[in-house]
Design a protein around this motif. Structure first.
Motif, PDB file in Angstrom:
ATOM      1  N   ARG A  84       1.691   7.426  -7.464  1.00 27.75           N
ATOM      2  CA  ARG A  84       0.724   8.511  -7.303  1.00 27.75           C
ATOM      3  C   ARG A  84       0.721   9.398  -8.547  1.00 27.75           C
ATOM      4  N   SER A 115       2.845   1.659  -3.226  1.00 28.77           N
ATOM      5  CA  SER A 115       2.020   2.086  -4.360  1.00 28.77           C
ATOM      6  C   SER A 115       1.673   3.559  -4.259  1.00 28.77           C
ATOM      7  N   VAL A 116       1.342   4.010  -3.051  1.00 32.22           N
ATOM      8  CA  VAL A 116       0.981   5.419  -2.877  1.00 32.22           C
ATOM      9  C   VAL A 116       2.165   6.310  -3.238  1.00 32.22           C
ATOM     10  N   LEU A 117       3.355   5.909  -2.816  1.00 30.42           N
ATOM     11  CA  LEU A 117       4.533   6.743  -3.088  1.00 30.42           C
ATOM     12  C   LEU A 117       4.944   6.667  -4.557  1.00 30.42           C
ATOM     13  N   LEU A 155       0.831  -1.206   0.000  1.00 27.71           N
ATOM     14  CA  LEU A 155       0.000   0.000   0.000  1.00 27.71           C
ATOM     15  C   LEU A 155       0.866   1.256   0.000  1.00 27.71           C
ATOM     16  N   VAL A 156       1.794   1.335   0.945  1.00 27.79           N
ATOM     17  CA  VAL A 156       2.629   2.537   1.064  1.00 27.79           C
ATOM     18  C   VAL A 156       3.492   2.694  -0.188  1.00 27.79           C
TER      19      VAL A 156
END
Ligand code: CUA
Length: 338
Positions: free
Chosen positions: A71, A66-68, A63-64
């Protein structure tokens, strides 16, 4: 997948797993077990927690990351490339949870069956719950009754639980299990205490105004000391000594709610029994008659400032005439001394 992404994912996973493990290990979530059954239950708990932490760290890392990494940047209006499924991934995320849930079920089933397994040389204790007290009697020893649950360390114990009025629930946090007491039923709870000490017995079923006060103690003793205690109590019973008022007072849990210096009792829930003379005057009754009425029908006169319906209302049935007389005499005498 690039090498850099794998390193980043593993790093993020390690951080997330480390934080979750610290929360699990550094906070005192569970009491230290004092029974073999509780130790096994704790094992299941930690088995599940370890699995949860592993899943959490994988999910948090992805999750982290992918977000970083993925985005939306400013001025980026493009959709990603079209993707249609991924068979390998789908098989993995079906098969791994299947394995984990099955292993939890197997471990739980083993623990349940071992916790319920009948041991040899089991000590039987009859537990009686009523609004709002516990009493414990030992059928192997002429039904010696105690307001406190005393148990020998290392021996398997079978509790037979009954209720005289409403549903209560027996719980000693360190023993790890709860069992309801249900009017009309005899429920059972199997424990094998394995640590010396004094633990709280708690009622965990809302059973009336005095529910929060319905507490006692479980004392795990060395087996020899326990036998000595039981024999002593038994001798007291078989000698058939006339019930002393003080012993009736102590055996019926009066001291958990009342103050009475003659019994070294310091309860503050119910009226202060060192002030019985004054209370009787307020109720405009002779002392002995007032005390007897207050025991057998406690709601007939309730001392102002104290709640109604908290005092058990069945002493007429549970105390013998001799016990009731002894208790009244004892209270009269201790009031007149003071
Ligand atoms: Cu008994 Cu709550």
């Amino acid at each position: 997948m690039r090498r850099g992404s794998i390193v980043a994912l593993v790093g993020l996973g390690a951080v997330a797993g480390g934080i979750a493990a610290a929360v699990a290990l550094l906070l005192p979530w569970l009491p230290t077990p004092a029974a073999r059954e509780a130790g096994r239950i704790d094992f299941v708990f930690w088995f599940v927690v370890v699995i949860c932490i592993a899943i959490f760290s994988v999910v948090a890392a992805v999750l982290v990351y992918s977000v970083l990494r993925f985005r939306v940047r400013p001025d980026d209006h493009e959709d990603g490339p079209p993707i249609h499924g991924h068979t390998g991934l789908e098989i993995t995320w079906t098969f791994v949870p299947f394995l984990l849930v099955t292993s939890i079920a197997i471990v739980s089933a083993i623990v349940l069956s071992r916790n319920d397994a009948q041991a040899r040389d089991t000590l039987r204790v009859d537990v009686t719950a009523q609004q709002f007290l516990w009493s414990f009697s030992y059928p192997d020893a002429h039904n010696v009754t105690s307001p406190v649950l005393r148990l020998p360390e290392g021996r398997s114990v079978e509790l037979y639980l009954r209720s005289k009025d409403v549903i209560h629930s027996f719980w000693v946090p360190e023993f790890g299990q709860k069992e309801d007491t249900v009017p009309g039923l005899v429920t059972q709870l199997h424990i094998t205490p394995d640590r010396l000490g004094t633990f709280d017995v708690v009622c965990t079923e809302l059973c009336g105004l005095g529910h929060a006060l319905m507490r006692s103690q479980a004392i795990v003793m060395p087996p020899k000391a326990f036998d000595r205690w039981l024999r002593q109590q038994e001798r007291g019973v078989t000698a058939a000594a006339p019930a002393s008022g003080l012993s009736v007072f102590e055996a019926n849990g009066c001291s958990s709610c009342h103050t009475l210096s003659a019994a070294h009792a310091t309860g503050t829930v119910g009226p202060d029994l060192d002030k019985l003379v004054a209370y009787a005057k307020q109720a405009k009754q002779p002392l002995a008659a007032f005390i007897r009425q207050s025991i057998v029908s406690p709601n007939a006169y309730v001392q102002p400032g104290y709640p109604k319906n908290v005092m058990p209302q069945n002493f007429q049935q549970t105390l013998s005439t001799q016990e009731l007389d002894a208790l009244v005499t004892f209270l009269v005498q201790s009031s007149q001394k003071g």
